[in-house]
Design an enzyme around this catalytic site. Structure first.
Site, PDB file in Angstrom:
ATOM      1  CG  ASN A  44      41.175  36.503  28.703  1.00 58.58           C
ATOM      2  OD1 ASN A  44      40.378  36.068  27.868  1.00 58.58           O
ATOM      3  ND2 ASN A  44      41.776  35.725  29.599  1.00 58.58           N
ATOM      4  CE  LYS A  68      39.564  35.762  32.462  1.00 56.14           C
ATOM      5  NZ  LYS A  68      39.737  35.572  33.884  1.00 56.14           N
ATOM      6  CG  HIS A  80      44.322  32.478  31.312  1.00 58.57           C
ATOM      7  ND1 HIS A  80      43.593  32.056  32.394  1.00 58.57           N
ATOM      8  CD2 HIS A  80      44.240  33.832  31.312  1.00 58.57           C
ATOM      9  CE1 HIS A  80      43.081  33.123  33.012  1.00 58.57           C
ATOM     10  NE2 HIS A  80      43.459  34.207  32.366  1.00 58.57           N
ATOM     11  CD  GLU A  91      40.147  32.037  33.871  1.00 59.45           C
ATOM     12  OE1 GLU A  91      39.883  32.173  32.665  1.00 59.45           O
ATOM     13  OE2 GLU A  91      40.012  32.947  34.716  1.00 59.45           O
ATOM     14  CD  GLU A 105      46.312  36.908  33.750  1.00 60.38           C
ATOM     15  OE1 GLU A 105      45.579  37.892  33.625  1.00 60.38           O
ATOM     16  OE2 GLU A 105      46.023  35.797  33.294  1.00 60.38           O
ATOM     17  N   GLY A 126      39.646  37.237  38.890  1.00 59.92           N
ATOM     18  CA  GLY A 126      38.194  37.177  39.025  1.00 59.92           C
ATOM     19  C   GLY A 126      37.699  37.209  40.458  1.00 59.92           C
ATOM     20  CB  SER A 182      41.097  41.739  40.577  1.00 56.17           C
ATOM     21  OG  SER A 182      40.433  40.507  40.758  1.00 56.17           O
TER      22      SER A 182
HETATM   23  P1  13P Z   1      40.069  39.466  35.928  1.00 56.71           P
HETATM   24  O1  13P Z   1      40.564  40.825  35.497  1.00 56.71           O
HETATM   25  O2  13P Z   1      38.611  39.271  35.705  1.00 56.71           O
HETATM   26  O3  13P Z   1      40.517  39.153  37.336  1.00 56.71           O
HETATM   27  O4  13P Z   1      40.785  38.384  34.988  1.00 56.71           O
HETATM   28  C1  13P Z   1      42.162  38.450  34.806  1.00 56.71           C
HETATM   29  C2  13P Z   1      42.557  37.493  33.768  1.00 56.71           C
HETATM   30  O5  13P Z   1      42.498  36.288  33.967  1.00 56.71           O
HETATM   31  C3  13P Z   1      42.994  38.013  32.467  1.00 56.71           C
HETATM   32  O6  13P Z   1      43.548  37.023  31.671  1.00 56.71           O
END
Ligand code: 13P
Length: 247
Positions: A9, A11, A95, A97, A167, A173, A208
């Site tokens: 991803n 982002k 997701h 976020e 997740e 992150g 992560s």
């Molecule tokens: P990170 O691997 O940067 O923690 O992000 C995970 C994520 O949100 C994948 O969709």
């Protein structure tokens, strides 16, 4: 066990140039016996260029979001058919976020899941608890509710054919990852919720994931692969993580 997958991803990162470079570097990926599928999720505006770069490749294309509407006067939105037209096979829905920052509810996520799947995209349904919810011992309840909302709208027989990514919000992150045992516990609960039909549903872990923790996470019996954020932006790291899905 589900089909093994490794998903990146990207982002809201990168430029047309960096997206093209990363896609080109990944385009040579081939897992042993083609057992593992690799998918990348670039920003919407980079889908076309990445699609061309992956044209001859086994790496699949996905989008990070989709509209719950199929067509019409929805300024700024992108429909499932438009994503298919760009060469997408997958789409992320729910997701954390988007749930947190864009206020996407369980109901809206379910609608997006259904619209995407009905159009012929493979949804990757993202679920996970906040730190506060984990501290209150509500992890399994929160995740079950997120999945139940989709089962209610789309039906269990449809949900088991999709991909589910666990997740934990506190691990995204942050550099802090769920322990393999914590992740496995939630994955096992998801598998139990899906029942018999969910035995071969692909369940990914995200949060992560990096080259040093991936092997142990992916060796858990109910973890079929990973959804990787930060570490998917560097080809070498992401390819190394992909190798660990095969191991
Ligand atoms: P990170 O691997 O940067 O923690 O992000 C995970 C994520 O949100 C994948 O969709």
């Amino acid at each position: 066990m589900g089909r093994p997958l490794i998903a990146g991803n990207w982002k809201m990162h990168g430029t047309t140039e960096s997206a093209l470079k990363l896609a080109t570097q990944l385009s040579h990926y081939r897992s042993q016996e083609n057992a593992v599928e690799m998918i990348v999720f670039p920003p919407l505006v980079h889908l076309a260029v990445v699609s061309v770069a992956l044209n001859e490749s086994t790496v699949r294309l996905g989008a990070q979001n989709v509209s719950q509407y199929s067509d019409g006067a929805y300024t700024g939105e992108v429909s499932a058919d438009m994503l298919l037209d760009q060469g997408c096979k997958y789409v992320l829905v729910g997701h954390s976020e988007r749930r947190a920052a864009m206020g996407e509810s369980n109901q809206l996520v379910a609608e997006k899941f259904k619209v995407a799947q009905d159009a012929g995209l493979m949804p990757i349904l993202c679920v996970g608890e906040s730190l506060e919810q984990r501290q209150q011992d509500k992890t399994l309840e929160v995740v079950a509710k997120q999945i139940d909302a989709v089962i209610e709208l789309a039906g269990l027989s449809q949900v088991v054919q999709a991909v589910i990514a666990y997740e934990p919000v506190w691990a995204i992150g942050t550099g802090e990852t769920a322990t393999p045992q914590q992740a496995q516990q939630v994955h096992r609960a998801i598998r139990a919720q899906l029942g018999d039909a969910g035995r071969s549903t692909t369940l990914l872990y995200g949060g992560s994931v990096n080259t040093s923790n991936a092997a142990e996470l992916f060796s858990q019996p109910d973890i079929d692969g990973g959804l990787v954020g930060g570490a998917s932006l560097e080809a070498e790291k992401f390819l190394n993580i992909a190798q660990l899905v095969e191991a």
